[in-house]
Design an enzyme around this catalytic site. Structure first.
Site, PDB file in Angstrom:
ATOM      1  N   ASP A 224       8.687-129.467  38.557  1.00  0.00           N
ATOM      2  CA  ASP A 224       8.676-128.094  38.083  1.00  0.00           C
ATOM      3  C   ASP A 224       7.965-127.277  39.166  1.00  0.00           C
ATOM      4  O   ASP A 224       7.313-127.826  40.059  1.00  0.00           O
ATOM      5  CB  ASP A 224       7.985-127.971  36.720  1.00  0.00           C
ATOM      6  CG  ASP A 224       8.419-126.699  35.994  1.00  0.00           C
ATOM      7  OD1 ASP A 224       8.921-125.768  36.661  1.00  0.00           O
ATOM      8  OD2 ASP A 224       8.258-126.618  34.771  1.00  0.00           O
TER       9      ASP A 224
HETATM   10  C1  BGC Z   1       9.497-123.340  34.457  1.00  0.00           C
HETATM   11  C2  BGC Z   1      10.860-123.974  34.661  1.00  0.00           C
HETATM   12  C3  BGC Z   1      11.676-123.108  35.581  1.00  0.00           C
HETATM   13  C4  BGC Z   1      10.912-122.925  36.877  1.00  0.00           C
HETATM   14  C5  BGC Z   1      11.651-122.073  37.878  1.00  0.00           C
HETATM   15  C6  BGC Z   1       8.807-122.943  35.749  1.00  0.00           C
HETATM   16  O1  BGC Z   1       7.731-122.111  35.486  1.00  0.00           O
HETATM   17  O2  BGC Z   1       8.673-124.233  33.723  1.00  0.00           O
HETATM   18  O3  BGC Z   1      11.516-124.117  33.425  1.00  0.00           O
HETATM   19  O4  BGC Z   1      12.949-123.663  35.798  1.00  0.00           O
HETATM   20  O5  BGC Z   1       9.678-122.279  36.613  1.00  0.00           O
HETATM   21  O6  BGC Z   1      11.717-120.766  37.448  1.00  0.00           O
END
Ligand code: BGC
Length: 752
Positions: A224
């Protein structure tokens, strides 16, 4: 992946070039959420990844209903169609991978991202989630199952250690991800949190042991965003791709607005800082071109050093590159002739153009089909001649989604007021109470002020308008966002008071609840009808009008609506939620959602699976028998011998039930089969009933139909930490009906 093209490339790549393929970079155009730059020398082009589950987050796109609304449809076919539409928009915007779906289980009723997930139940999550993945993949785009695993709260999500018993992991939290892998998801995103002591970006047991070893996943495991903590640990732990991999200077380049917004989200929970303050801070830094102080670059120089120092073998890096190139190949990005590109049918073709009107209509259909008619004394459907008072602080805006990385800029919107005005001739609107803020990670400073300058609400005028109308429609909502949990299950502000005051004046008061998850409904017995629409997306008001004027909604609760937070098994002890000293203990084990309400004998306000129809269904002639292929237990009663690889998806029980629509109108029924523990009961505690299978059927007026259902072995099995998946021999009862508490017919079958 044994493809010759990938092997050939792998032997041509230098160490530097390999490192370029396992670490994201900011998109030079500032549009992709994640970007792998590729290797120009070898004609490996950039790979583009984009958020997210509710729609494509790049310029304008269709803002589909929240994932929880899709869960409420209980309809895998609808999820597949939605997946296809998302894939088409992803490609039209020039991206290769969609960062969706979210497959975490709704454990905490106030969880900030519940709207991005499907359900509190693993069977429903698996069936709808797998179909979503299949739709995205067959639409020519990589799906990303996220956030693997046990990211069940936003509170301190990036440091908290989820201490989850093995049985709960296997029975509740992992099945949705396994279903996504079986549906051929291209990628898995590791969660921010730790599980049983290890960050998910370096959790070797779950990434290498379960995901790859037991489930045979050969796609890409990405972190993530900024969720990597250590180069060697992540490399050895099973992470393939570090995201977003932005270095300090790049992060503050003018095009990195998304990245800064995401960083803000991430830091707000880490530092407990107020997001607007972070906004000012990060933008100030951007203006001044200052580097940020955080190292987000583990698969850059640190990984190279770890390889140089012999801490990580280059073969380990090769394996990661192979996974990434496998994704390239699926996308037809290698040379358009490689074996795998045919799979997505993308070799040499151009991005499709999107029929935005058709996608708006699909958003409307999904919103309607995810709408749950919780209560109705006959006030609904409304008559076209009814005069309506629409009341509610945000009823003049579509509720497009929650805050965070899933935010979508819609192609257009229909608010409840607009939708109802299109269907009824006399509609008034009064806000009644102060507007509820819709948190956004992209809110610009000053936008709050603009909203505050709008005309103030007039409580008495709203109540008077309701008194004067044939029916009052009170639209209420919460305001959930990624990176923080809701502070309570109560509706924000004075909305409960408004509902009660309106209901006291108008006996035909309909409450429309737009919420991320369950909310307290202290007025439930005082109103004529309650309609749960979640976050309905851009077609909000159009779908609402469809339902209020008579289209059967077809939605059923994908989670339990309790009367209060304390009714849920995660409540009552800080250990269970929100955690103590960065540890949250899943002491309730598998007793999550309705499994917990049943164990504790707590009556929910509305049970899991509940939802009314405008039609009237009768059930009869339940027949259950052991499926031909079932074969009982594997001699010793275990299935899979401690792993998750047994043939648990084989049918165990065939169910047939006759459902009749006794009404003079068409309707949609979700037939639900629950399995009760076997007789004789074993020594291990089991839930009183668990969803085993379901099917959504549309029935014409007066139609009677024999509905077949299949209950897989998985639904009978329990996970024994020593023996693995175990199907206890005995007599199992199958209860078929309208909710976890609405059994209509029951029959037993002996297994093993
Ligand atoms: C989130 C993800 C997301 C990523 C990119 C993170 O803060 O947990 O779900 O895909 O950011 O935006």
């Amino acid at each position: 992946m044994s493809d010759g093209r990938v092997d050939g490339l792998l032997s041509d790549l230098t160490l530097d070039e390999k490192l370029r393929l396992v670490r994201g970079r900011p998109d030079p155009e500032g549009r992709a959420t994640g970007y792998v730059p590729g290797v120009e020398r070898l004609d490996i082009p950039p790979l583009r990844l984009v958020d997210g589950p509710l729609g494509v987050r790049d310029r304008e796109a269709t803002a589909f209903p929240a994932t929880i609304a899709l869960g409420a449809s209980w309809d895998p076919d609808l999820a597949r169609r939605l997946g296809r539409a998302l894939a088409a928009e992803t490609r039209a915007r020039g991206h290769d991978v969609l960062l969706a779906p979210g497959l975490n289980i709704v454990r905490v009723p106030t969880g900030g991202r519940n709207f991005e997930y499907l359900s509190e139940d693993p069977v429903l999550t698996s069936a709808v989630g797998a179909a979503y993945v299949d739709g995205v993949e067959t639409g020519g785009v990589g799906a990303t199952a996220k956030h693997f695993v046990a990211n069940n709260q936003e509170h301190r999500r990036d440091t908290v250690d989820a201490v989850v018993p093995e049985r709960a992991l296997r029975e509740i939290y992992l099945p949705g991800f396994r279903a996504a892998v079986d549906a051929d998801a291209s990628a898995v995103m590791a969660a921010y949190n730790r599980v049983n002591g290890h960050y998910m970006s370096e959790n070797r047991r779950l990434l290498e042991g379960v995901l790859r070893g037991e489930w045979g996943f050969d796609g890409v495991v990405m972190s993530d965003w900024w969720g990597t903590h250590d180069a060697a640990a992540a490399a050895e732990g099973g992470l393939d791709l570090e995201m977003p991999g932005a270095s300090a200077v790049e992060l503050f380049a003018p095009h990195s607005r998304w990245l800064r917004a995401m960083l803000r989200l991430r830091l707000s929970d880490r530092l407990d800082l107020d997001p607007p303050l972070l906004w000012r801070l990060t933008d100030r830094l951007a203006d001044e071109g200052q580097p940020d102080p955080y190292p987000f670059d583990f698969f850059g120089d640190p990984l190279r050093r770890a390889i140089d120092d012999g801490l990580v073998a280059e073969a380990t890096l090769d394996r990661k590159v192979r996974h990434v190139l496998g994704l390239y190949e699926r996308a037809g990005l290698l040379d358009g002739r490689s074996e795998g590109s045919a799979r997505w049918g993308r070799a040499g073709d151009t991005a499709p153009s999107v029929d935005w009107d058709a996608h708006h209509d699909l958003a409307r259909e999904v919103a309607r089909r995810g709408t749950v008619l919780l209560a109705n004394d006959g006030t609904l459907p409304l008559g076209e001649d009814d005069s309506l008072a629409v009341v509610g602080p945000n009823a003049d805006e579509a509720k497009v989604g929650g805050g965070g990385s899933s935010e979508v800029t819609p192609t257009r919107t229909v608010s409840p007021v607009e939708g109802l005005r299109a269907g009824a001739s006399r509609v008034t609107f009064e806000r009644g109470v102060k507007r509820v803020a819709n948190p956004s990670m992209f809110d610009l400073p000053g936008s709050g002020l603009r909203r505050r300058l709008r005309a103030g609400p007039d409580f008495d005028a709203a109540v008077r308008a309701a008194a004067d109308a044939d029916a009052a429609i009170v639209v209420v909502q919460d305001g959930a966002t990624e990176s923080e949990d809701r502070t309570s299950m109560a509706l924000p502000g004075e909305q409960d008071r408004l509902v009660r005051a309106v209901a006291a004046e108008n006996p035909r008061t309909v409450v429309v609840c737009r919420s991320s998850g369950p909310v307290e409904m202290p007025w439930a017995s005082e109103v004529a009808a309650v309609v749960q629409t979640w976050y309905p997306g851009q077609a909000d008001g159009a779908a609402l009008a469809d339902v209020l004027f008579g289209a059967d909604p077809g939605g059923r609760l994908p989670l339990t609506v309790g009367r209060r937070f304390e009714d849920y098994t995660v409540a009552g002890d800080q250990r269970r939620y929100p955690g103590v000293n960065e540890h949250v203990h899943y002491d309730e084990g598998i007793f999550v959602g309705y499994r917990g309400f049943d164990r504790d004998g707590v009556a929910p306000r509305y049970p899991f699976g509940h939802g009314r129809s405008y039609a009237d269904f009768a059930y009869a002639d339940l027949a259950v028998e052991r499926a031909a292929a079932a074969g009982g237990t594997d001699g010793d009663g275990t299935d899979g011998g401690g792993t998750d690889g047994g043939d648990l998806d084989a049918p165990a029980i065939d169910v047939t039930v006759t459902v009749a629509n006794r009404a003079g109108r068409p309707g949609r029924e979700v037939v639900q089969a629950y399995v009760e523990p076997p007789d004789p009961p074993g020594a291990t505690a089991r839930p009183g009933r668990e969803l085993g299978g379901f099917v959504s059927v549309a029935l014409d007026p007066g139609e009677r139909r024999a509905v077949p259902l299949s209950v897989p072995r998985r639904a009978l099995a329990r996970y024994d930490p020593g023996a693995g998946w175990t199907v206890d021999p005995g007599e199992y009862a199958v209860v078929v009906g309208r909710s976890a508490r609405g059994g209509r017919v029951r029959a037993t079958v002996t297994v093993g």
